[in-house]
Motif scaffolding. Sequence first.
Motif, PDB file in Angstrom:
ATOM      1  N   HIS A 112     -32.419  17.727  66.518  1.00  0.00           N
ATOM      2  CA  HIS A 112     -31.143  17.518  65.832  1.00  0.00           C
ATOM      3  C   HIS A 112     -29.957  17.889  66.722  1.00  0.00           C
ATOM      4  CE1 HIS A 112     -32.378  16.120  61.869  1.00  0.00           C
ATOM      5  NE2 HIS A 112     -33.453  16.867  62.032  1.00  0.00           N
TER       6      HIS A 112
ATOM      7  N   GLU B 237     -43.618  14.568  59.733  1.00  0.00           N
ATOM      8  CA  GLU B 237     -42.297  14.571  59.099  1.00  0.00           C
ATOM      9  C   GLU B 237     -41.909  13.126  58.812  1.00  0.00           C
ATOM     10  OE1 GLU B 237     -39.156  16.703  61.044  1.00  0.00           O
ATOM     11  OE2 GLU B 237     -40.142  18.641  60.806  1.00  0.00           O
TER      12      GLU B 237
ATOM     13  N   ASP C 110     -32.467  12.848  59.315  1.00  0.00           N
ATOM     14  CA  ASP C 110     -33.477  12.952  58.263  1.00  0.00           C
ATOM     15  C   ASP C 110     -33.026  12.105  57.092  1.00  0.00           C
ATOM     16  OD1 ASP C 110     -34.784  14.833  59.836  1.00  0.00           O
ATOM     17  OD2 ASP C 110     -33.888  16.538  58.797  1.00  0.00           O
TER      18      ASP C 110
ATOM     19  N   TRP D 140     -39.676  11.938  57.196  1.00  0.00           N
ATOM     20  CA  TRP D 140     -38.229  11.763  57.000  1.00  0.00           C
ATOM     21  C   TRP D 140     -37.412  11.766  58.285  1.00  0.00           C
ATOM     22  CZ3 TRP D 140     -41.175  16.002  55.408  1.00  0.00           C
ATOM     23  CH2 TRP D 140     -41.035  17.152  56.202  1.00  0.00           C
ATOM     24  N   HIS D 141     -38.024  12.095  59.421  1.00  0.00           N
ATOM     25  CA  HIS D 141     -37.257  12.328  60.652  1.00  0.00           C
ATOM     26  C   HIS D 141     -37.338  11.121  61.598  1.00  0.00           C
ATOM     27  CE1 HIS D 141     -35.680  15.166  63.863  1.00  0.00           C
ATOM     28  NE2 HIS D 141     -36.174  14.186  64.608  1.00  0.00           N
TER      29      HIS D 141
HETATM   30 ZN   LIG Z   1     -35.266  16.262  61.229  1.00  0.00          ZN
END
Ligand SMILES: [Zn+2]
Length: 217
Positions: free
Chosen positions: A138, A189, A145, A191-192
């Motif tokens: 990030h 993950e 995300d 969402w990433h």
């Molecule tokens: Zn992330």
Amino acid sequence: MAKKKKRPGLYLSPVMAAVLAVALVGVSFGAGWFFGVRSTQFHGNILLVNDSHRLSADYVPDELVNLYTQRHSFRMASSEIYLTRQTYEAMEKMFHAAEEANMNGYIVTSGYRSYQRQQEVYAESEPGKAQQPGASEHQTGLAFDVTVETNDGFESTPQYGWLMAHAHEYGFIQRYPANKADVTGISYEPWHYRYVGVDAATRMHNSGQTLEEFLGQ
Ligand SMILES: [Zn+2]
């Protein structure tokens, strides 16, 4: 067969070799210092950030834009989410295309996070749940995300399915796929998403490689 004659011009005395070695170390040290983060973190223009490739505390990406102030075909969990301009433009194009395909309801929850912010996140998290400062993607401003309103996980939604099928067309990869934690160091993950450009994203999509594998790291 004629024997090759040793060319005297190529002979290096031990003293000359030592002088040359010192000079080469000096040049590469100088270059490393001069190019800073570029020489250590960029692999063919693709920035790699993970536990063993960390960003310095003062690394801030160029041209961060506040997504809320831009045209956005997605919802946002906050009015303070920033990404690099290039990443924003690619994601807007992607979510606009999703909308055209009747895939709606994406909620972007996170974008750029400074080193200092990651320090706070890390301090507030349970051990192993957050990346150490400098090791979070990030901080690059190239990753976000996303989720949707759902009672099940994001990975069980059609919106997730659409991203899996099309994200690479806009230059994004799912950075931490299932069953690749041994390579990425991070468990699944869904969402990433990470911007790497259409060419690299398409090649990774087709080969099933993670960024680490793609860059040979
Ligand atoms: Zn992330």
